[in-house]
Design a protein around this motif. Structure first.
Motif, PDB file in Angstrom:
ATOM      1  N   THR B 106       0.825  -1.202   0.000  1.00  0.00           N
ATOM      2  CA  THR B 106       0.000   0.000   0.000  1.00  0.00           C
ATOM      3  C   THR B 106       0.860   1.254   0.000  1.00  0.00           C
ATOM      4  O   THR B 106       1.883   1.297   0.688  1.00  0.00           O
ATOM      5  CB  THR B 106      -0.903   0.020   1.255  1.00  0.00           C
ATOM      6  N   VAL B 107       0.437   2.251  -0.757  1.00  0.00           N
ATOM      7  CA  VAL B 107       1.001   3.596  -0.623  1.00  0.00           C
ATOM      8  C   VAL B 107      -0.071   4.414   0.078  1.00  0.00           C
ATOM      9  O   VAL B 107      -1.154   4.616  -0.463  1.00  0.00           O
ATOM     10  CB  VAL B 107       1.348   4.208  -1.997  1.00  0.00           C
ATOM     11  N   GLN B 167       6.476  11.199  -1.346  1.00  0.00           N
ATOM     12  CA  GLN B 167       5.599  10.378  -2.166  1.00  0.00           C
ATOM     13  C   GLN B 167       6.389   9.295  -2.914  1.00  0.00           C
ATOM     14  O   GLN B 167       6.008   8.139  -2.961  1.00  0.00           O
ATOM     15  CB  GLN B 167       4.889  11.306  -3.157  1.00  0.00           C
ATOM     16  N   ARG B 168       7.538   9.703  -3.455  1.00  0.00           N
ATOM     17  CA  ARG B 168       8.350   8.744  -4.209  1.00  0.00           C
ATOM     18  C   ARG B 168       8.958   7.694  -3.292  1.00  0.00           C
ATOM     19  O   ARG B 168       9.074   6.525  -3.674  1.00  0.00           O
ATOM     20  CB  ARG B 168       9.483   9.471  -4.942  1.00  0.00           C
ATOM     21  N   VAL B 169       9.356   8.122  -2.084  1.00  0.00           N
ATOM     22  CA  VAL B 169       9.899   7.141  -1.134  1.00  0.00           C
ATOM     23  C   VAL B 169       8.828   6.109  -0.787  1.00  0.00           C
ATOM     24  O   VAL B 169       9.078   4.899  -0.764  1.00  0.00           O
ATOM     25  CB  VAL B 169      10.413   7.828   0.152  1.00  0.00           C
ATOM     26  N   ALA B 170       7.604   6.608  -0.553  1.00  0.00           N
ATOM     27  CA  ALA B 170       6.504   5.694  -0.225  1.00  0.00           C
ATOM     28  C   ALA B 170       6.274   4.700  -1.364  1.00  0.00           C
ATOM     29  O   ALA B 170       6.033   3.516  -1.141  1.00  0.00           O
ATOM     30  CB  ALA B 170       5.230   6.484   0.055  1.00  0.00           C
ATOM     31  N   LEU B 171       6.393   5.208  -2.575  1.00  0.00           N
ATOM     32  CA  LEU B 171       6.221   4.364  -3.756  1.00  0.00           C
ATOM     33  C   LEU B 171       7.338   3.308  -3.827  1.00  0.00           C
ATOM     34  O   LEU B 171       7.073   2.119  -4.037  1.00  0.00           O
ATOM     35  CB  LEU B 171       6.269   5.271  -4.989  1.00  0.00           C
ATOM     36  N   ALA B 172       8.580   3.764  -3.611  1.00  0.00           N
ATOM     37  CA  ALA B 172       9.723   2.845  -3.660  1.00  0.00           C
ATOM     38  C   ALA B 172       9.615   1.804  -2.553  1.00  0.00           C
ATOM     39  O   ALA B 172       9.905   0.625  -2.759  1.00  0.00           O
ATOM     40  CB  ALA B 172      11.026   3.637  -3.518  1.00  0.00           C
ATOM     41  N   ARG B 173       9.159   2.243  -1.376  1.00  0.00           N
ATOM     42  CA  ARG B 173       9.053   1.340  -0.237  1.00  0.00           C
ATOM     43  C   ARG B 173       8.073   0.208  -0.532  1.00  0.00           C
ATOM     44  O   ARG B 173       8.253  -0.921  -0.073  1.00  0.00           O
ATOM     45  CB  ARG B 173       8.595   2.133   0.997  1.00  0.00           C
ATOM     46  N   ALA B 174       7.030   0.532  -1.294  1.00  0.00           N
ATOM     47  CA  ALA B 174       6.056  -0.496  -1.641  1.00  0.00           C
ATOM     48  C   ALA B 174       6.547  -1.344  -2.819  1.00  0.00           C
ATOM     49  O   ALA B 174       6.478  -2.573  -2.782  1.00  0.00           O
ATOM     50  CB  ALA B 174       4.710   0.149  -1.970  1.00  0.00           C
TER      51      ALA B 174
END
Lengths: 257, 408
Positions: B106-107, B167-174
């Protein structure tokens, strides 16, 4: 004119608050046993303090008690705060309400209630009863401190950890605990201070074989003024001040952005 | 004006295939929801929802707040359990399975980055949970950060990053976990307009490149139309309509969809005459299951295409998009025989690319018309109070029965 008035008011308030402490400080270094007049600087009351085994024993008792009570209260309080933050359960609102009630309960009421309880249950008064009593009045402070810190964080953080593959326990250990750590330490220090200088509750629930420092001091001054008590009070004040400052610094540090 | 848009002979089927996916159509759905019910504190949020999510598609759940779209996401992720119904991910029933045992990521809306960890620590978290070897973690984290154009930010903490970077970190984390499905919960709504536009493009490009199924939740219809292969419009816990963005916009199945997705003029009318089985005109936007008909709106008879099964005397709602309206000033000739309202301009708003006018007709209707400035009319204008005639491009209306149009 206004500025002068403002300075005067501030000075007056500060004087009112801190003059007694200043007098205490001064007299702990005053080279006179009975006179209220200044007779010169001395450290002999601090030496007398160190040479008084009853006082030293009581001080050790108090520190052991404070460390034990603060640690137990912090562990239970942290778990309680995590439960209040993380889960929605029946009685959650009442539980947090009751914590505040406990926070506002006068010491004397708590002391009498605990004494009644111990007598009814046949708990012998001593170290054990003191720990239970001190944990009781420290607990709401630790829960409130840790909960306040946790509620500043996005409630989705734990879900994010779960989403990334962490079990419930791992999510607590890797995310909630590190975030709550400053508040946990602050709660411990607060409990330590509360326990160390408690008189009212301790007076009711302590036994003859485990005398704590505040009660020892109380019985000393009842028999007459003792300059070494000034010295002891000064030391206690400095210790409390240091602990309060440390807890404030920890809480201010690493606030979530 | 803008009638240059080439109109495809639209597919008439009720189950249109998504526009873009490489290998999905014949595979079983990657996520399948059947008869999902969910209530919070006795308030029904989802009411018997059925939804199949195909492999590799970009699916958007669109709806107003409280329509249950975020709940759908949380049910798939495992943060909530359905009261009734079943959810299958990759053919496996996930009832009772906790979030950490599901192969979806999830993001979150406000990213929920771990504030005490660095960017590297955040992105590595999921891999550490899976006990991936250290060296592989570092390689995959670097790879994921490069994918979202954040290489070199490993040592930063979340609070040192801008909203777009978070936002991009959250995306990468997922994404670093290579999920079967990526769930995005209003993930762009915290960004400012320009950044949001940019991220929309990047998200879409990323999804095409990685071939991962994206399920995106938003209340922003423009975002939904711009990014999705398929849009699912939710209303009060039910699917109001699903289909490709174009179909949702051009063929709204209900008044709710027409009003929620884009702006719409909704005119009440009565069918005067319904022709049995006519052939659709060549320029008709769609021809599936309709009949030529005449409708009376405020005393003016218009030729429209009514849904199959319509009958004379039926109360209907005629829906026309503002950009499909045509406004003719005093000097402009009307095409021969074009039915129209007479009215005058009561409001005008200059919007940069368009001039939006509100026209009050002599029958008391208030209609919005959105006209584009182009090479034929670079500086047209409608002064307030100007008497005009107004109509719309033939057959670009949608006629909905009044009963299904409902109260909304």
């Amino acid at each position: 004119m206004i500025a002068a008035l403002r300075v005067a008011v501030v000075a007056g308030v500060l004087l009112f608050l801190y003059l007694p402490l200043a007098v205490l400080f001064a007299f702990s270094f005053n080279d006179s046993k009975y006179s209220m007049a200044w007779k010169g600087f001395t450290l002999k009351w601090y030496e007398a303090l160190a040479a008084n085994p009853q006082l030293v024993d009581a001080a050790i008792h108090s520190v052991v008690l404070a460390v034990t009570a603060a640690t137990v209260a912090t562990v239970i309080g942290t778990l309680g705060a995590v439960a209040l933050y993380r889960y929605r359960f029946r009685g959650r609102a009442s539980l947090s309400g009751l914590l505040y009630v406990l926070l506002l309960t006068p010491d004397i009421v708590l002391a009498i209630s605990l004494l009644c309880l111990f007598v009814v249950l046949g708990v012998s008064l001593g170290f054990g009863s003191l720990v239970i009593a001190h944990v009781t009045f420290c607990l709401p402070f630790t829960v409130v401190t840790v909960y306040a810190r946790l509620s500043g964080f996005d409630p989705r953080l734990v879900e994010a950890a779960r989403d990334l593959g962490a079990g419930e326990f791992t999510a607590m250990r890797r995310v909630l605990l590190p975030l709550a750590l400053p508040a946990i330490v602050a709660g411990w220090l607060l409990s330590f201070t509360l326990s160390l200088d408690d008189v009212v509750v301790s007076y009711f629930v302590s036994g003859p074989e485990y005398e704590v420092l505040p009660l020892r001091i109380y019985s000393m001054v009842r028999l007459g003024f003792k300059p070494e008590v000034n010295a002891l009070a000064t030391l206690l004040f400095v210790l409390s001040l240091a602990i309060v400052l440390a807890s404030q610094l920890l809480l201010r540090q690493r606030r979530p952005s | 004006m803008n009638a240059s848009d080439p109109q495809p002979p639209a597919a008439g089927g009720a189950n249109p295939a998504p526009a873009a996916h490489r290998d999905g159509a014949l595979q079983p759905p990657v996520v399948s929801l059947r008869g999902i019910r969910k209530a919070f504190d006795g308030k029904t949020v989802l009411d018997g929802l059925d939804l199949d999510i195909r492999h590799g598609e970009f699916l958007t759940l669109l709806g107003p707040s409280g329509c249950g779209k975020t709940t759908v996401l949380r049910l798939i992720a495992g943060f909530e359990q359905a009261d009734a119904g079943s959810i299958h991910i990759d053919g496996r029933d996930v009832a009772g399975l906790p979030p950490d045992a599901r192969h979806v990521n999830t993001v979150f809306q406000n990213y929920a980055l771990f504030p005490h960890l660095t960017v590297h620590g955040n992105v590595a978290f999921g891999l550490e949970m899976k006990k991936v070897p250290r060296g592989e973690i570092d390689a995959r984290v670097a790879d994921a950060l490069a994918t979202v154009q954040l290489a070199g930010y490993e040592k930063r903490r979340p609070h040192e990053l801008s909203g777009g970077q978070q936002q991009r970190v959250a995306l990468a984390r997922a994404l670093v976990n290579r999920p079967r499905v990526l769930l995005l919960d209003e993930s762009l709504s915290a960004l400012d307009y320009k950044l949001r536009k940019q991220m929309q493009g990047e998200l879409k490009a990323l999804q095409r490149k990685l071939g991962i199924t994206f399920v995106f939740v938003t209340h922003d219809q423009e975002e939904a139309l711009a990014m999705s292969d398929r849009v699912v419009v939710l209303d009060a816990g039910r699917i109001a309509q699903q289909g490709p963005p174009r179909e949702i916009y051009e063929r709204p199945a209900s008044l709710f969809v027409a009003r929620f997705v884009g702006e719409a003029n909704v005119m009440d009318g009565t069918l005067l005459h319904v022709q049995a089985h006519g052939d659709a005109p060549a320029n008709c936007r769609w021809n599936g299951g309709t009949q030529p008909a005449t409708v009376d709106i405020g005393g003016v008879a218009f030729r429209v295409r009514a849904p199959a099964g319509s009958h004379a005397g039926q109360a209907v709602a005629v829906v026309v998009r503002p950009e499909d309206m045509r406004v003719y000033g005093p000097g402009e000739p009307l095409p021969d025989g074009m039915a129209h309202f007479s009215g005058r301009i009561v409001e005008r708003t200059y919007k940069g690319a368009t001039l939006d006018s509100v026209i009050e007709t002599s029958s008391g209707l208030r209609l919005i018309a959105s006209e584009f400035f182009d090479e034929d009319a670079p500086d047209f204008d409608h002064p307030l109070g100007e008497p005009v005639r107004v109509s719309w491009v033939a057959d670009w209306e949608t006629v909905l029965p009044r009963d299904t149009a409902g109260a909304r």
